[in-house]
Scaffold this active site. Structure first.
Site, PDB file in Angstrom:
ATOM      1  N   LEU A 217      15.956 -37.991 -87.048  1.00 16.14           N
ATOM      2  CA  LEU A 217      16.326 -37.817 -85.630  1.00 16.14           C
ATOM      3  C   LEU A 217      17.610 -37.007 -85.658  1.00 16.14           C
ATOM      4  O   LEU A 217      17.601 -35.975 -84.826  1.00 16.14           O
ATOM      5  CB  LEU A 217      16.770 -39.220 -84.857  1.00 16.14           C
ATOM      6  CG  LEU A 217      15.481 -40.025 -84.764  1.00 16.14           C
ATOM      7  CD1 LEU A 217      16.048 -41.421 -83.963  1.00 16.14           C
ATOM      8  CD2 LEU A 217      14.240 -39.419 -84.128  1.00 16.14           C
ATOM      9  N   CYS A 272       8.288 -32.174 -82.423  1.00 17.05           N
ATOM     10  CA  CYS A 272       9.331 -32.967 -82.972  1.00 17.05           C
ATOM     11  C   CYS A 272      10.617 -32.930 -81.792  1.00 17.05           C
ATOM     12  O   CYS A 272      11.295 -34.016 -81.550  1.00 17.05           O
ATOM     13  CB  CYS A 272       9.727 -32.613 -84.173  1.00 17.05           C
ATOM     14  SG  CYS A 272       8.462 -33.215 -85.395  1.00 17.05           S
TER      15      CYS A 272
HETATM   16  C1  UDX Z   1      10.814 -28.740 -86.819  1.00 20.42           C
HETATM   17  C2  UDX Z   1      12.094 -28.982 -88.013  1.00 20.42           C
HETATM   18  O1  UDX Z   1      12.227 -27.807 -88.214  1.00 20.42           O
HETATM   19  C3  UDX Z   1      11.256 -29.853 -89.146  1.00 20.42           C
HETATM   20  O2  UDX Z   1      12.314 -29.858 -90.336  1.00 20.42           O
HETATM   21  C4  UDX Z   1      10.685 -31.101 -88.824  1.00 20.42           C
HETATM   22  O3  UDX Z   1      10.247 -31.631 -89.785  1.00 20.42           O
HETATM   23  C5  UDX Z   1       9.905 -30.758 -87.503  1.00 20.42           C
HETATM   24  O4  UDX Z   1      10.421 -30.141 -86.458  1.00 20.42           O
HETATM   25  P1  UDX Z   1       8.751 -27.214 -86.203  1.00 20.42           P
HETATM   26  O5  UDX Z   1       8.654 -27.935 -84.985  1.00 20.42           O
HETATM   27  O6  UDX Z   1       7.260 -27.059 -87.028  1.00 20.42           O
HETATM   28  O7  UDX Z   1       9.854 -28.012 -87.179  1.00 20.42           O
HETATM   29  O8  UDX Z   1       9.256 -25.923 -86.037  1.00 20.42           O
HETATM   30  P2  UDX Z   1      10.793 -25.230 -86.148  1.00 20.42           P
HETATM   31  O9  UDX Z   1      10.476 -23.814 -87.080  1.00 20.42           O
HETATM   32  O10 UDX Z   1      11.631 -26.022 -86.196  1.00 20.42           O
HETATM   33  O11 UDX Z   1      10.692 -24.513 -84.573  1.00 20.42           O
HETATM   34  C6  UDX Z   1      10.850 -25.381 -83.391  1.00 20.42           C
HETATM   35  C7  UDX Z   1      10.933 -24.464 -82.110  1.00 20.42           C
HETATM   36  O12 UDX Z   1      12.246 -23.696 -82.151  1.00 20.42           O
HETATM   37  C8  UDX Z   1       9.790 -23.370 -82.058  1.00 20.42           C
HETATM   38  O13 UDX Z   1       9.431 -23.403 -80.691  1.00 20.42           O
HETATM   39  C9  UDX Z   1      10.593 -22.188 -82.196  1.00 20.42           C
HETATM   40  O14 UDX Z   1      10.082 -20.936 -81.741  1.00 20.42           O
HETATM   41  C10 UDX Z   1      11.857 -22.465 -81.923  1.00 20.42           C
HETATM   42  N1  UDX Z   1      13.082 -21.727 -82.611  1.00 20.42           N
HETATM   43  C11 UDX Z   1      13.392 -21.736 -83.535  1.00 20.42           C
HETATM   44  C12 UDX Z   1      13.752 -20.825 -81.646  1.00 20.42           C
HETATM   45  O15 UDX Z   1      13.409 -20.644 -80.424  1.00 20.42           O
HETATM   46  N2  UDX Z   1      14.822 -20.196 -82.169  1.00 20.42           N
HETATM   47  C13 UDX Z   1      15.180 -20.304 -83.660  1.00 20.42           C
HETATM   48  O16 UDX Z   1      16.173 -19.588 -83.998  1.00 20.42           O
HETATM   49  C14 UDX Z   1      14.387 -21.106 -84.494  1.00 20.42           C
END
Ligand code: UDX
Ligand code: ADP
Length: 480
Positions: A217, A272
């Site tokens: 978390l 998540c």
């Molecule tokens: C996330 C965590 O990274 C991962 O470790 C956990 O197990 C599950 O949740 P995920 O939700 O698959 O993974 O994608 P992630 O790459 O973390 O992106 C989440 C969101 O943040 C996306 O909508 C992405 O577009 C956004 N994001 C990410 C941004 O807006 N800016 C960034 O710099 C990075």
């Protein structure tokens, strides 16, 4: 031969088990799910989830030491190690509604494990769950155990969608939490040996149960907080004429901060971040820590603000109304390289535009029309229930059409919103698109992927999150 069974063939269970099977040829891995269509898809040539590299891994092991089955009880009863990777939606009713995790699926899986087990088992929490869930599960299992010994471990998954296979091949760390008793330590060692097939030992962290649960978390809350921080800065950049990409670059050069996860966007999505933070907030409140709860709540508030701000920019730039205007939506998934739409910012942006009576033409390379229609008509927390428990797809909404090409989506449109950073949107023929649009033609880039100067040269009015504003936009009231 060690036998592993994973309950829940979703975004986490499927890829994780496929990689365990690939890396541990002498272990037999069965992935089970109550959803028969999902299992059939895992056994077909078209897997139920899109994840780069997954097809190859599944093809190499399926039928050898990797099996997908809907015979849940058989595989659970035969397994030595049972991973539980089922849905943990946010509660919609009763105590903690809108915040606490709904453990219905987890509890029913635990009761089923207790019912069908005839030999000792290690039960591994894989889905993100509230701190101390392991303790509750342990109680269910031991009170129904018929003399069988169950050891509970927490082994949260840190993979990100779109890079799941790479993340599983080379994880930053693997976290295993267990009881500090000799039996608990033995169980930890058994799971460590599985990962030890390919993960260096110094990357396998062993902790107590609660630390492992809370770390997951906390990690997601920290990541989401970084995005809300840079998104908050993006609003200030627009107000002052700074460029958020330059600010992120300068800030990220500090080795204590680091360059990753500093891209301003229309908002974070995914299954998540929001759910885990709401969960964290609820746990803080239950433990009498309202200041800590409010601190984390702010991360979600800024994310909501960013989506609202984006919609307001669109409407105010287009003469304060989008009623009856065709708006092209490029990208619907919550990030590139996935077909997943859970909590995607596109849902809120589209709903905002629909509220102002826009006509939407949506294109995403990986998301089906049915999924988009369902998402736009679904209630807030319904998305995290298994598909068979979700509302059936409604008959097409009149204001929404889903097309299979960016050029069709943008034809005769008044404006374009880029909501997912798919690579193909960077190389579109924007001159051709401009020629086929209504004028003035607008581009609202929610992911900062277009070449703003080039598009302005073509004639577009461009809004790009956190970038110096177009002359046109400077005169328009924009803040939420
Ligand atoms: C996330 C965590 O990274 C991962 O470790 C956990 O197990 C599950 O949740 P995920 O939700 O698959 O993974 O994608 P992630 O790459 O973390 O992106 C989440 C969101 O943040 C996306 O909508 C992405 O577009 C956004 N994001 C990410 C941004 O807006 N800016 C960034 O710099 C990075
Ligand atoms: P995640 O992203 O955490 O992997 P998903 O929603 O993709 O979550 O996957 C969870 C899966 O768990 C779904 O396919 C759902 O059908 C399955 N599931 C939920 N409850 C049970 C259960 N009691 N037994 C077997 N499978 C279950």
């Amino acid at each position: 031969m060690v036998k592993i069974c994973c309950i829940g063939a979703g975004y986490v269970g499927g890829p994780t088990m496929a990689v365990i099977a690939l890396k541990c040829p002498e272990i037999q891995v069965a992935v089970v799910d109550i959803s028969v269509p999902r299992i059939s898809a895992w056994n077909s040539d078209t897997l139920p989830i899109y994840e780069p590299g997954l097809d190859e891994v599944v093809k190499k092991c399926r039928g050898k030491n990797l099996f997908f089955s809907s015979d849940v009880e058989k595989h659970v009863s035969e397994a030595d190690i049972v991973f539980v990777s089922v849905n943990t939606p946010t509660k919609t009713q009763g105590l903690g509604a809108g915040k606490a995790a709904d453990l219905t699926y987890w509890e029913s899986a635990a009761r089923m494990i207790a019912d069908v087990s005839k030999s000792n088992k290690i039960v591994v929490e894989k889905s993100t769950v509230p701190v101390k869930t392991a303790e509750a599960i342990e109680k269910i299992l031991t009170h129904n155990s018929k003399g069988i010994n169950f050891q509970i471990l927490s082994n949260p998954e840190f993979l990100a969608e779109g890079t799941a296979i790479q993340d599983l091949f080379e994880p930053d760390r693997v976290l295993i939490g267990g009881r500090e008793t000799p039996e608990g330590q033995k169980a930890i060692k058994a799971l460590r040996d599985v990962y030890g097939h390919w993960v260096p030992m110094d990357r396998i962290i062993c902790t107590n149960l609660w630390s492992a649960e809370l770390s997951k978390l906390a990690a997601n809350a920290f990541l989401a907080q970084r995005i809300s921080s840079v998104n908050a800065m993006s609003a200030l950049c627009e107000a002052t004429g700074a460029d958020v990409s330059q600010v992120s670059h300068a800030v990220g050069k500090d080795t204590r901060i680091g360059p990753k996860f500093l891209n301003a966007s229309v908002g974070f999505g995914g299954s998540c971040f929001q759910k885990d933070i709401l969960n964290l907030v609820y746990i803080c409140e239950c433990n009498g820590l309202p200041e800590v709860a409010n601190y984390w709540k702010q991360v979600i508030k800024v994310n909501d603000y960013q989506k609202t701000r984006f919609v307001n920019r669109i409407v105010s730039s287009m003469f304060n109304t989008v009623s009856g205007k065709k708006i092209a939506i490029l990208g619907f998934a919550f990030k590139k390289d996935t077909g997943d739409t859970r909590e995607t910012p596109a849902i809120d942006v589209c709903k905002g535009l629909l509220g102002d009576k826009a006509m939407l033409s949506i294109y995403d390379p990986q998301v089906s029309e049915e999924q988009i229609q369902r998402d736009l008509s679904m209630n807030k927390f319904d998305w995290d229930h298994p598909v068979h428990l979700q509302p059936t797809s409604p008959s097409s909404m009149k204001q929404v059409s889903v097309v299979w090409d960016a050029y069709a989506a943008t034809k005769d449109a008044h404006g374009i919103c880029i909501l997912t950073e798919w690579d193909e949107f960077k190389t579109l023929d924007y001159q051709k698109i401009y020629d086929n649009m209504q004028k003035p033609a607008f581009v609202f880039d929610g992911r900062n992927i277009v070449d703003v100067a080039k598009l302005r040269e073509i004639g577009f009015i461009v809004y790009s999150i956190g970038k110096p504003l177009d002359e046109w936009l400077k005169d328009m009231p924009a803040v939420a």
